[in-house]
Design a protein around this motif. Sequence first.
Motif, PDB file in Angstrom:
ATOM      1  N   ASP A   1       0.805  -1.221   0.000  1.00  0.00           N
ATOM      2  CA  ASP A   1       0.000   0.000   0.000  1.00  0.00           C
ATOM      3  C   ASP A   1       0.842   1.277   0.000  1.00  0.00           C
ATOM      4  O   ASP A   1       0.311   2.367   0.268  1.00  0.00           O
ATOM      5  CB  ASP A   1      -0.923   0.005   1.217  1.00  0.00           C
ATOM      6  N   VAL A   2       2.110   1.198  -0.297  1.00  0.00           N
ATOM      7  CA  VAL A   2       2.945   2.408  -0.379  1.00  0.00           C
ATOM      8  C   VAL A   2       3.492   2.528  -1.799  1.00  0.00           C
ATOM      9  O   VAL A   2       3.721   1.525  -2.478  1.00  0.00           O
ATOM     10  CB  VAL A   2       4.101   2.365   0.642  1.00  0.00           C
ATOM     11  N   THR A   3       3.671   3.754  -2.242  1.00  0.00           N
ATOM     12  CA  THR A   3       4.183   4.014  -3.593  1.00  0.00           C
ATOM     13  C   THR A   3       5.622   4.507  -3.577  1.00  0.00           C
ATOM     14  O   THR A   3       6.229   4.674  -4.639  1.00  0.00           O
ATOM     15  CB  THR A   3       3.301   5.057  -4.295  1.00  0.00           C
ATOM     16  N   GLU A   4       6.181   4.774  -2.405  1.00  0.00           N
ATOM     17  CA  GLU A   4       7.561   5.208  -2.256  1.00  0.00           C
ATOM     18  C   GLU A   4       8.060   4.781  -0.880  1.00  0.00           C
ATOM     19  O   GLU A   4       7.270   4.329  -0.038  1.00  0.00           O
ATOM     20  CB  GLU A   4       7.667   6.731  -2.405  1.00  0.00           C
ATOM     21  N   THR A   5       9.318   4.902  -0.655  1.00  0.00           N
ATOM     22  CA  THR A   5       9.872   4.526   0.642  1.00  0.00           C
ATOM     23  C   THR A   5       9.274   5.433   1.707  1.00  0.00           C
ATOM     24  O   THR A   5       9.444   6.674   1.654  1.00  0.00           O
ATOM     25  CB  THR A   5      11.402   4.638   0.628  1.00  0.00           C
ATOM     26  N   THR A   6       8.603   4.834   2.670  1.00  0.00           N
ATOM     27  CA  THR A   6       7.802   5.595   3.632  1.00  0.00           C
ATOM     28  C   THR A   6       8.166   5.186   5.051  1.00  0.00           C
ATOM     29  O   THR A   6       8.483   4.023   5.325  1.00  0.00           O
ATOM     30  CB  THR A   6       6.302   5.350   3.388  1.00  0.00           C
ATOM     31  N   CYS A   7       8.118   6.163   5.957  1.00  0.00           N
ATOM     32  CA  CYS A   7       8.324   5.895   7.386  1.00  0.00           C
ATOM     33  C   CYS A   7       7.014   5.313   7.943  1.00  0.00           C
ATOM     34  O   CYS A   7       6.001   6.017   7.994  1.00  0.00           O
ATOM     35  CB  CYS A   7       8.701   7.171   8.130  1.00  0.00           C
ATOM     36  N   VAL A   8       7.051   4.061   8.331  1.00  0.00           N
ATOM     37  CA  VAL A   8       5.838   3.417   8.835  1.00  0.00           C
ATOM     38  C   VAL A   8       5.819   3.342  10.352  1.00  0.00           C
ATOM     39  O   VAL A   8       4.781   3.041  10.949  1.00  0.00           O
ATOM     40  CB  VAL A   8       5.695   2.000   8.237  1.00  0.00           C
TER      41      VAL A   8
END
Length: 221
Positions: A163-170
């Motif tokens: 569900d992410v389109t780029e490197t994301t802080c989760v």
Amino acid sequence: MSEETPGFEEKPEVPADAVQDDAEPKAADSSQEGEAAPAGDAQSAVQETALLAQLDQARTALSERTADLQRLQAEYQNYRRRVERDRITVKEIAVASLLSELLPTLDDIGRAREHGELVGGFKSVAESLETVAAKMGLQQFGKEGEPFDPTIHEALMHSYAPDVTETTCVAILQPGYRIGERTIRPARVAVAEPQPGAAPKSESAEGEAPSDKDADAPDEG
């Protein structure tokens, strides 16, 4: 006997040479006066030239002294700005060093708040400490869902997510802190990258749209 006229005396005749001799000095005097006038004008011109030369020298010296004064003023202004800049830099370094020592305590306060242990007098002291740190310019940063930025984030965990389109802080493992533009500690986070081979949401939605229409359309024949 000759008769003499009473009351009158005969004047002796003056020779012509004597008259000429008396006239010559007068002519000489007139020639000297004529020569004295040009000599006086020449002397006045020399004095005026000397005065003009002295005036030019004074003007040149004044211009040089004015340039020296302006240069000294510029150097002094640069010195003042450099001293002020250095003073601010030293102050920022001292404040950053002090607040860096307080970061573990602030981390403990944050964990206690998450576990509901920040109560009573400990809560009041913790909030006072956080207020003082904020007044000194300390700012906390780092939120879940924001894009990963290697200049302000430090990735401690890595995973893939569909569900992410780029490197994301989760997940924020430790918040980051900065003072102004100076980062004194990056935010330590867990990051997630898009699933390898997964199509973006926009493309998958466009691919599903015709199938939905085809499902709703009546069969031909």
